[in-house]
Design a protein around this motif. Structure first.
Motif, short mmCIF file in Angstrom:
data_model
loop_
_atom_site.label_atom_id
_atom_site.label_comp_id
_atom_site.label_asym_id
_atom_site.label_seq_id
_atom_site.Cartn_x
_atom_site.Cartn_y
_atom_site.Cartn_z
N MET A 251 0.65 -1.16 -0.08
CA MET A 251 0.12 0.02 -0.22
C MET A 251 0.84 1.16 -0.02
SD MET A 251 -2.92 -1.36 0.10
CE MET A 251 -4.06 -0.11 0.64
N GLU A 286 -8.92 -6.80 1.90
CA GLU A 286 -7.56 -6.32 1.97
C GLU A 286 -6.76 -6.63 0.74
OE1 GLU A 286 -3.95 -6.48 5.35
OE2 GLU A 286 -5.71 -7.86 5.44
N SER A 288 -7.77 -6.87 -2.25
CA SER A 288 -8.50 -6.19 -3.29
C SER A 288 -7.66 -4.68 -3.18
CB SER A 288 -9.56 -5.80 -3.17
OG SER A 288 -10.53 -7.07 -3.39
N LEU A 289 -7.40 -4.23 -1.99
CA LEU A 289 -6.81 -2.81 -1.95
C LEU A 289 -5.44 -2.83 -2.20
CD1 LEU A 289 -8.25 -1.62 1.69
CD2 LEU A 289 -8.97 -0.77 -0.76
N LEU A 292 -5.19 -2.83 -5.81
CA LEU A 292 -5.33 -1.59 -6.66
C LEU A 292 -4.25 -0.68 -6.48
CD1 LEU A 292 -7.40 0.62 -7.56
CD2 LEU A 292 -8.15 0.82 -5.31
N SER A 293 -3.63 -0.88 -5.36
CA SER A 293 -2.18 0.23 -4.93
C SER A 293 -1.29 -0.40 -5.93
CB SER A 293 -1.78 -0.17 -3.51
OG SER A 293 -0.67 0.49 -3.24
N VAL A 319 -10.22 -4.11 -10.11
CA VAL A 319 -9.16 -3.13 -9.73
C VAL A 319 -7.90 -3.31 -10.16
CG1 VAL A 319 -10.41 -3.08 -7.31
CG2 VAL A 319 -8.66 -4.65 -7.63
#
Length: 345
Positions: A251, A286, A288-289, A292-293, A319
């Motif tokens: 992230m 989590e 998925s985030l 995306l990052s 994503v």
């Protein structure tokens, strides 16, 4: 000597004027402490227009020339703030400025004791090294007071800077470096919810001779310092020369840069297969985030993702997760039957 001094002073005057011209605003230039150091250090030029009877005033103004040494602080800007290199630069700056400045100052106030700058420098070095041979000693009260102040400053400033350097060294971790290729010039990044069993399974499959990845290195980006079992895996025969572990988060853009994600052949985002059923939805969110990052950081790198619930696969595709498998030397590698929709059995 006066001609040489005037030439050097002229250079500093031009430099001062140039800094004023190229400063964004006059207020910005005036509020810089380096500007006032330059102005005050140029005040000794007044001694060339003062009458010779003002010897005391002349000496006071000439002492201000020592302040020019403070201009060397600009050299520390060559290093990045908050880094080990900056702390080393500040320590060296403190030592050099303290010694040279004190030597120059002492030569001006004790011309009999230190007829040359070399004598003054010799005295300062023996004093700061706590050797003190005693062959040179200040003759005046002012000189003794100045030496006492120098001893106090050196006893405070040098240990203070050294302590800050040691603090920086103490927090430095072997897992906080930039990824560097050891043998080969290709690598993949493995991140996500890193745990010993999942990483061992991945590396066993990845380095299998049937896949053709034996000349590709692996950079593991994990959020925690590796525990004992994970360290044993990283130091084992399979991974010792081909796997590098970095502590960081997918992230964080800085950590993705340290792992050289933009140069990677692919990014694998692993999940934790040992999670309970009630934790799987949160785990997939989590993941998925993280996906995306990574996709925001690099729009080109293939991203192969592990999830625990197949119904979340469309979200991963939305994503930025890649469809299909990683192609490399006419071979394919996916995580299970599908690199995205991998369920726990």
């Amino acid at each position: 000597i006066n001609a040489e001094y005037m030439g050097i002073s002229a250079f500093f005057v031009v430099d001062l004027l140039m800094s004023a011209v190229f400063s964004p605003t006059l207020r910005c230039w005036v509020t810089k402490w380096t500007t006032w150091v330059d102005i005050v250090s140029l005040l000794p030029l007044i001694t060339f227009v003062l009458p010779t009877k003002g010897v005391g005033v002349v000496r006071v103004f000439r002492l201000l020339r020592v302040l020019r040494l403070l201009r060397a602080y600009r050299l520390t800007y060559l290093t990045e703030s908050g880094t080990l290199a900056r702390e080393i630069a500040l320590l060296l700056y403190t030592i050099v400025i303290l010694i040279l400045g004190s030597a120059g100052f002492l030569q001006m106030i004790e011309p009999i004791m230190t007829s040359t700058f070399h004598d003054s420098l010799y005295f300062i070095l023996t004093t700061v090294a706590t050797v003190g041979y005693g062959d040179i000693a200040p003759d005046t009260t002012f000189g003794r007071v100045a030496v006492c102040l120098f001893i106090l400053m050196s006893a405070i400033l040098i240990p203070l800077r050294a302590h800050m350097l040691m603090d920086r060294l103490a927090v430095r971790s072997p897992y906080a470096e930039m990824f560097q290729h050891r043998v080969h010039n290709k690598h993949v990044v493995v991140t996500g919810l890193i745990e010993h069993r999942g990483l061992h399974t991945f590396l066993t499959e990845f380095f299998h001779t049937a896949h053709g990845f034996t000349d590709c290195e692996v950079c593991v980006l994990g959020s925690d310092v590796p525990e004992k079992q994970l360290r044993l895996l990283l130091e084992g025969k399979m991974a010792i020369q081909r796997v590098t572990y970095l502590q960081g988060s997918p992230m964080d853009l800085v950590d993705l840069g340290r792992a050289r994600v933009a140069e990677a052949q692919a990014v694998f985002i692993l999940t934790n297969k040992q999670l309970r059923l009630s934790q799987r939805q949160e785990s997939d969110a989590e993941i998925s985030l993280m996906t995306l990052s990574v996709r925001k950081y690099s729009s080109e790198v293939p991203i192969l993702v592990q999830i625990t619930l197949t119904r979340n696969a469309p979200v991963l595709y939305d994503v930025g997760a890649s469809r299909g498998r990683l192609e490399y030397r006419n071979t394919h590698l996916g995580l299970g039957a599908d690199p995205i929709a991998l369920t726990l059995k």
